[in-house]
Design a protein around this motif. Structure first.
Motif, PDB file in Angstrom:
ATOM      1  N   SER A   1       9.461  -5.935 -20.870  1.00 29.31           N
ATOM      2  CA  SER A   1       9.194  -4.577 -21.529  1.00 29.31           C
ATOM      3  C   SER A   1       8.112  -4.180 -20.838  1.00 29.31           C
ATOM      4  CB  SER A   1       9.013  -4.744 -22.922  1.00 29.31           C
ATOM      5  OG  SER A   1       7.936  -5.820 -23.020  1.00 29.31           O
ATOM      6  N   ALA A   2       7.062  -4.879 -19.956  1.00 27.69           N
ATOM      7  CA  ALA A   2       5.871  -4.125 -19.359  1.00 27.69           C
ATOM      8  C   ALA A   2       6.471  -3.139 -18.370  1.00 27.69           C
ATOM      9  CB  ALA A   2       5.399  -5.378 -18.631  1.00 27.69           C
ATOM     10  N   HIS A   3       5.558  -2.015 -18.243  1.00 27.73           N
ATOM     11  CA  HIS A   3       5.689  -0.975 -17.100  1.00 27.73           C
ATOM     12  C   HIS A   3       5.046  -1.716 -15.890  1.00 27.73           C
ATOM     13  CE1 HIS A   3       5.268   3.036 -15.265  1.00 27.73           C
ATOM     14  NE2 HIS A   3       6.185   3.078 -16.293  1.00 27.73           N
ATOM     15  N   ASP A   4       5.702  -0.893 -14.910  1.00 25.16           N
ATOM     16  CA  ASP A   4       5.326  -1.343 -13.563  1.00 25.16           C
ATOM     17  C   ASP A   4       4.002  -1.081 -13.223  1.00 25.16           C
ATOM     18  OD1 ASP A   4       8.040  -2.171 -12.765  1.00 25.16           O
ATOM     19  OD2 ASP A   4       8.392  -0.223 -11.713  1.00 25.16           O
ATOM     20  N   ASN A   5       3.270  -0.327 -13.746  1.00 24.84           N
ATOM     21  CA  ASN A   5       1.992   0.260 -13.644  1.00 24.84           C
ATOM     22  C   ASN A   5       0.965  -0.983 -14.116  1.00 24.84           C
ATOM     23  OD1 ASN A   5       2.104   2.676 -12.350  1.00 24.84           O
ATOM     24  ND2 ASN A   5       2.005   3.744 -14.488  1.00 24.84           N
ATOM     25  N   ALA A   6       1.328  -1.811 -15.315  1.00 23.42           N
ATOM     26  CA  ALA A   6       0.864  -2.993 -15.507  1.00 23.42           C
ATOM     27  C   ALA A   6       0.768  -3.878 -14.689  1.00 23.42           C
ATOM     28  CB  ALA A   6       1.100  -3.255 -17.081  1.00 23.42           C
ATOM     29  N   ALA A   7       1.896  -4.090 -14.250  1.00 23.04           N
ATOM     30  CA  ALA A   7       2.151  -5.022 -12.945  1.00 23.04           C
ATOM     31  C   ALA A   7       1.149  -4.663 -11.876  1.00 23.04           C
ATOM     32  CB  ALA A   7       3.522  -5.186 -12.712  1.00 23.04           C
ATOM     33  N   GLY A   8       1.301  -3.415 -11.362  1.00 25.63           N
ATOM     34  CA  GLY A   8       0.562  -3.236 -10.295  1.00 25.63           C
ATOM     35  C   GLY A   8      -0.997  -3.304 -10.294  1.00 25.63           C
ATOM     36  N   ILE A   9      -1.329  -2.894 -11.813  1.00 33.23           N
ATOM     37  CA  ILE A   9      -3.102  -3.163 -11.954  1.00 33.23           C
ATOM     38  C   ILE A   9      -3.278  -4.699 -12.077  1.00 33.23           C
ATOM     39  CG2 ILE A   9      -4.515  -2.910 -13.671  1.00 33.23           C
ATOM     40  CD1 ILE A   9      -3.215  -0.253 -14.348  1.00 33.23           C
ATOM     41  N   ALA A  10      -2.222  -5.538 -12.580  1.00 38.78           N
ATOM     42  CA  ALA A  10      -2.634  -6.995 -12.681  1.00 38.78           C
ATOM     43  C   ALA A  10      -2.642  -7.504 -11.126  1.00 38.78           C
ATOM     44  CB  ALA A  10      -1.640  -7.719 -13.468  1.00 38.78           C
ATOM     45  N   LEU A  11      -1.592  -7.024 -10.056  1.00 37.38           N
ATOM     46  CA  LEU A  11      -1.757  -7.422  -8.749  1.00 37.38           C
ATOM     47  C   LEU A  11      -2.851  -7.074  -8.197  1.00 37.38           C
ATOM     48  CD1 LEU A  11       2.194  -6.875  -7.500  1.00 37.38           C
ATOM     49  CD2 LEU A  11       1.085  -9.064  -7.878  1.00 37.38           C
ATOM     50  N   LEU A  12      -3.250  -5.847  -8.141  1.00 35.11           N
ATOM     51  CA  LEU A  12      -4.785  -5.379  -7.788  1.00 35.11           C
ATOM     52  C   LEU A  12      -5.734  -6.178  -8.121  1.00 35.11           C
ATOM     53  CD1 LEU A  12      -4.334  -1.623  -7.473  1.00 35.11           C
ATOM     54  CD2 LEU A  12      -4.168  -3.101  -5.545  1.00 35.11           C
ATOM     55  N   ASP A  13      -6.085  -6.566  -9.371  1.00 31.47           N
ATOM     56  CA  ASP A  13      -6.970  -7.327  -9.861  1.00 31.47           C
ATOM     57  C   ASP A  13      -7.044  -8.860  -9.310  1.00 31.47           C
ATOM     58  OD1 ASP A  13      -7.824  -5.388 -11.497  1.00 31.47           O
ATOM     59  OD2 ASP A  13      -6.831  -6.180 -13.405  1.00 31.47           O
ATOM     60  N   GLY A  14      -5.739  -9.400  -9.253  1.00 29.94           N
ATOM     61  CA  GLY A  14      -5.541 -10.778  -8.458  1.00 29.94           C
ATOM     62  C   GLY A  14      -6.029 -10.765  -7.192  1.00 29.94           C
ATOM     63  N   VAL A  15      -5.267  -9.743  -6.341  1.00 32.05           N
ATOM     64  CA  VAL A  15      -5.912  -9.843  -4.937  1.00 32.05           C
ATOM     65  C   VAL A  15      -7.143  -9.386  -4.506  1.00 32.05           C
ATOM     66  CG1 VAL A  15      -5.435  -8.201  -2.825  1.00 32.05           C
ATOM     67  CG2 VAL A  15      -3.474  -8.973  -4.298  1.00 32.05           C
ATOM     68  N   ALA A  16      -7.900  -8.640  -5.342  1.00 26.80           N
ATOM     69  CA  ALA A  16      -9.092  -8.336  -5.506  1.00 26.80           C
ATOM     70  C   ALA A  16     -10.327  -9.795  -5.653  1.00 26.80           C
ATOM     71  CB  ALA A  16      -9.494  -7.154  -5.989  1.00 26.80           C
ATOM     72  N   ALA A  17      -9.649 -10.456  -6.590  1.00 24.63           N
ATOM     73  CA  ALA A  17     -10.415 -11.514  -6.896  1.00 24.63           C
ATOM     74  C   ALA A  17     -10.300 -12.549  -5.644  1.00 24.63           C
ATOM     75  CB  ALA A  17      -9.741 -11.956  -8.300  1.00 24.63           C
ATOM     76  N   GLN A  18      -9.318 -12.490  -5.037  1.00 23.34           N
ATOM     77  CA  GLN A  18      -9.145 -13.697  -4.006  1.00 23.34           C
ATOM     78  C   GLN A  18      -9.446 -13.225  -2.637  1.00 23.34           C
ATOM     79  OE1 GLN A  18      -5.131 -15.178  -3.879  1.00 23.34           O
ATOM     80  NE2 GLN A  18      -4.741 -14.876  -6.137  1.00 23.34           N
ATOM     81  N   MET A  19      -9.332 -11.878  -2.365  1.00 23.73           N
ATOM     82  CA  MET A  19      -9.646 -11.525  -0.992  1.00 23.73           C
ATOM     83  C   MET A  19     -10.354 -10.198  -1.106  1.00 23.73           C
ATOM     84  SD  MET A  19      -5.661 -12.039   0.250  1.00 23.73           S
ATOM     85  CE  MET A  19      -5.886 -12.165   2.147  1.00 23.73           C
ATOM     86  N   ASP A  20     -11.568 -10.202  -0.284  1.00 25.31           N
ATOM     87  CA  ASP A  20     -12.175  -8.833  -0.234  1.00 25.31           C
ATOM     88  C   ASP A  20     -11.676  -8.214   1.078  1.00 25.31           C
ATOM     89  OD1 ASP A  20     -13.520 -10.720   1.466  1.00 25.31           O
ATOM     90  OD2 ASP A  20     -15.345 -10.411   0.974  1.00 25.31           O
ATOM     91  N   THR A  21     -10.956  -8.574   1.885  1.00 21.85           N
ATOM     92  CA  THR A  21     -10.539  -8.141   3.127  1.00 21.85           C
ATOM     93  C   THR A  21      -9.469  -7.019   3.083  1.00 21.85           C
ATOM     94  OG1 THR A  21      -9.123 -10.080   3.884  1.00 21.85           O
ATOM     95  CG2 THR A  21     -11.625 -10.057   4.519  1.00 21.85           C
ATOM     96  N   VAL A  22      -8.837  -7.065   1.900  1.00 19.03           N
ATOM     97  CA  VAL A  22      -7.642  -6.248   1.924  1.00 19.03           C
ATOM     98  C   VAL A  22      -8.109  -4.693   1.961  1.00 19.03           C
ATOM     99  CG1 VAL A  22      -5.659  -5.394   0.329  1.00 19.03           C
ATOM    100  CG2 VAL A  22      -6.140  -8.022   0.653  1.00 19.03           C
ATOM    101  N   LYS A  23      -7.564  -3.798   2.536  1.00 21.22           N
ATOM    102  CA  LYS A  23      -8.057  -2.359   2.530  1.00 21.22           C
ATOM    103  C   LYS A  23      -6.753  -1.261   2.133  1.00 21.22           C
ATOM    104  CE  LYS A  23     -12.225  -3.424   3.867  1.00 21.22           C
ATOM    105  NZ  LYS A  23     -12.936  -3.688   2.758  1.00 21.22           N
ATOM    106  N   LYS A  24      -5.619  -2.026   2.410  1.00 14.64           N
ATOM    107  CA  LYS A  24      -4.601  -0.972   2.240  1.00 14.64           C
ATOM    108  C   LYS A  24      -3.477  -1.922   1.576  1.00 14.64           C
ATOM    109  CE  LYS A  24      -1.684   2.570   4.562  1.00 14.64           C
ATOM    110  NZ  LYS A  24      -2.100   3.827   4.334  1.00 14.64           N
ATOM    111  N   ALA A  25      -2.616  -1.190   0.707  1.00 17.20           N
ATOM    112  CA  ALA A  25      -1.667  -1.751   0.095  1.00 17.20           C
ATOM    113  C   ALA A  25      -0.397  -0.748  -0.050  1.00 17.20           C
ATOM    114  CB  ALA A  25      -1.791  -2.036  -1.313  1.00 17.20           C
ATOM    115  N   LEU A  26       0.915  -1.184   0.063  1.00 22.97           N
ATOM    116  CA  LEU A  26       1.901  -0.333  -0.032  1.00 22.97           C
ATOM    117  C   LEU A  26       2.612  -0.570  -1.149  1.00 22.97           C
ATOM    118  CD1 LEU A  26       3.125  -0.475   3.739  1.00 22.97           C
ATOM    119  CD2 LEU A  26       1.745   1.271   2.952  1.00 22.97           C
ATOM    120  N   ALA A  27       3.280   0.144  -1.981  1.00 22.97           N
ATOM    121  CA  ALA A  27       3.826   0.119  -3.150  1.00 22.97           C
ATOM    122  C   ALA A  27       4.970   1.150  -3.185  1.00 22.97           C
ATOM    123  CB  ALA A  27       3.210   0.619  -4.245  1.00 22.97           C
TER     124      ALA A  27
END
Length: 138
Positions: free
Chosen positions: A21-47
Protein backbone atom coordinates in the motif's frame (compact mmCIF):
# COMPACT_ATOMS: atom_id res chain seq x y z
CA UNK A 1 6.91 -3.90 -2.43
CA UNK A 2 10.64 -4.35 -3.04
CA UNK A 3 12.66 -1.40 -4.31
CA UNK A 4 16.34 -1.50 -5.18
CA UNK A 5 19.12 1.02 -5.65
CA UNK A 6 21.88 -0.48 -7.78
CA UNK A 7 25.19 0.76 -9.13
CA UNK A 8 26.21 0.74 -12.80
CA UNK A 9 27.31 -2.91 -12.52
CA UNK A 10 23.91 -3.99 -11.23
CA UNK A 11 25.08 -4.64 -7.67
CA UNK A 12 22.56 -3.82 -4.97
CA UNK A 13 23.55 -0.75 -2.97
CA UNK A 14 20.34 -0.44 -0.95
CA UNK A 15 17.09 -2.38 -0.73
CA UNK A 16 13.83 -1.20 0.77
CA UNK A 17 10.85 -3.43 1.44
CA UNK A 18 7.54 -1.73 2.19
CA UNK A 19 3.92 -2.81 2.37
CA UNK A 20 2.18 -2.95 -1.02
CA UNK A 21 0.00 0.00 0.00
CA UNK A 22 3.02 2.33 0.28
CA UNK A 23 3.47 4.94 -2.44
CA UNK A 24 6.55 4.90 -4.66
CA UNK A 25 7.63 8.25 -3.20
CA UNK A 26 7.96 6.67 0.25
CA UNK A 27 10.18 3.97 -1.24
CA UNK A 28 12.27 6.50 -3.14
CA UNK A 29 12.82 8.63 -0.06
CA UNK A 30 13.79 5.57 1.99
CA UNK A 31 16.20 4.45 -0.76
CA UNK A 32 17.86 7.86 -0.86
CA UNK A 33 18.20 7.86 2.93
CA UNK A 34 19.87 4.44 2.82
CA UNK A 35 22.18 5.29 -0.05
CA UNK A 36 23.24 8.59 1.53
CA UNK A 37 23.93 6.85 4.85
CA UNK A 38 26.21 4.28 3.19
CA UNK A 39 27.92 6.23 0.43
CA UNK A 40 28.81 9.88 0.16
CA UNK A 41 30.12 9.56 -3.41
CA UNK A 42 26.74 9.22 -5.14
CA UNK A 43 26.01 12.34 -7.16
CA UNK A 44 23.32 11.21 -9.61
CA UNK A 45 20.39 8.80 -9.48
CA UNK A 46 18.03 7.73 -12.23
CA UNK A 47 14.43 6.89 -11.35
CA UNK A 48 11.34 5.84 -13.24
CA UNK A 49 8.14 7.80 -13.69
CA UNK A 50 6.60 6.38 -10.52
CA UNK A 51 8.74 8.74 -8.47
CA UNK A 52 7.65 12.35 -8.23
CA UNK A 53 9.01 15.75 -7.22
CA UNK A 54 9.19 14.79 -3.53
CA UNK A 55 11.97 12.30 -4.28
CA UNK A 56 13.85 14.84 -6.42
CA UNK A 57 13.63 17.42 -3.62
CA UNK A 58 14.71 14.85 -1.02
CA UNK A 59 17.75 13.97 -3.14
CA UNK A 60 18.83 17.61 -3.18
CA UNK A 61 19.17 17.49 0.62
CA UNK A 62 21.93 14.90 0.17
CA UNK A 63 23.47 16.51 -2.91
CA UNK A 64 22.13 13.75 -5.18
CA UNK A 65 20.71 14.84 -8.52
CA UNK A 66 17.66 12.60 -9.06
CA UNK A 67 16.66 12.44 -12.71
CA UNK A 68 13.25 11.06 -13.62
CA UNK A 69 13.68 9.06 -16.83
CA UNK A 70 10.53 9.50 -18.85
CA UNK A 71 9.30 7.23 -21.58
CA UNK A 72 9.16 8.55 -25.12
CA UNK A 73 5.42 8.94 -25.93
CA UNK A 74 6.06 7.86 -29.53
CA UNK A 75 7.27 4.41 -28.42
CA UNK A 76 4.72 1.61 -28.59
CA UNK A 77 4.95 -1.54 -26.49
CA UNK A 78 7.89 -2.49 -24.30
CA UNK A 79 11.04 -0.41 -24.81
CA UNK A 80 13.91 -0.65 -22.29
CA UNK A 81 15.02 2.72 -20.97
CA UNK A 82 18.74 3.45 -21.10
CA UNK A 83 20.66 2.82 -17.84
CA UNK A 84 17.42 2.18 -15.93
CA UNK A 85 17.36 -1.28 -17.47
CA UNK A 86 20.17 -2.26 -15.07
CA UNK A 87 17.70 -2.28 -12.15
CA UNK A 88 15.27 -4.49 -14.07
CA UNK A 89 18.09 -6.85 -14.99
CA UNK A 90 19.12 -7.09 -11.33
CA UNK A 91 15.50 -7.80 -10.32
CA UNK A 92 15.38 -10.58 -12.90
CA UNK A 93 18.63 -12.12 -11.67
CA UNK A 94 17.41 -12.00 -8.07
CA UNK A 95 14.25 -13.87 -9.07
CA UNK A 96 16.41 -16.97 -9.59
CA UNK A 97 16.51 -17.10 -5.79
CA UNK A 98 13.62 -19.30 -4.71
CA UNK A 99 12.83 -17.24 -1.60
CA UNK A 100 12.38 -14.05 -3.62
CA UNK A 101 9.99 -15.40 -6.25
CA UNK A 102 7.10 -15.25 -3.83
CA UNK A 103 6.84 -13.22 -0.66
CA UNK A 104 7.15 -15.90 2.00
CA UNK A 105 8.44 -13.64 4.75
CA UNK A 106 6.23 -12.16 7.47
CA UNK A 107 8.61 -9.37 8.45
CA UNK A 108 9.86 -6.63 6.15
CA UNK A 109 13.39 -6.78 7.59
CA UNK A 110 13.60 -10.51 6.83
CA UNK A 111 12.47 -9.92 3.26
CA UNK A 112 15.11 -7.19 2.88
CA UNK A 113 17.83 -9.48 4.21
CA UNK A 114 16.84 -12.14 1.63
CA UNK A 115 17.58 -9.63 -1.14
CA UNK A 116 21.12 -9.11 0.16
CA UNK A 117 21.57 -12.83 0.72
CA UNK A 118 20.61 -13.58 -2.88
CA UNK A 119 22.86 -10.79 -4.14
CA UNK A 120 25.79 -12.31 -2.23
CA UNK A 121 25.32 -15.49 -4.25
CA UNK A 122 25.21 -13.50 -7.49
CA UNK A 123 28.41 -11.65 -6.58
CA UNK A 124 30.19 -14.90 -5.66
CA UNK A 125 29.27 -16.41 -9.04
CA UNK A 126 30.56 -13.31 -10.83
CA UNK A 127 33.85 -13.41 -8.91
CA UNK A 128 34.46 -17.12 -9.49
CA UNK A 129 33.23 -17.20 -13.07
CA UNK A 130 30.81 -20.02 -12.29
CA UNK A 131 27.99 -20.24 -14.83
CA UNK A 132 25.66 -22.57 -12.93
CA UNK A 133 24.51 -22.48 -9.33
CA UNK A 134 26.31 -25.11 -7.26
CA UNK A 135 23.15 -27.18 -6.75
CA UNK A 136 22.76 -27.64 -10.52
CA UNK A 137 26.32 -28.77 -11.19
CA UNK A 138 26.53 -32.49 -11.74
Amino acid sequence: KRCLAVDVLGLVVEAVVLPASAHDNAAGIALLDGVAAQMDTVKKALADQGFKKAVVDHGKQYGIDVEIVERNPADKGFVPQAKRWIVEQTNGILMFSRRLVRDYEHRLATSRSRVFWAMTSVMARRLTGATLPSWRAA
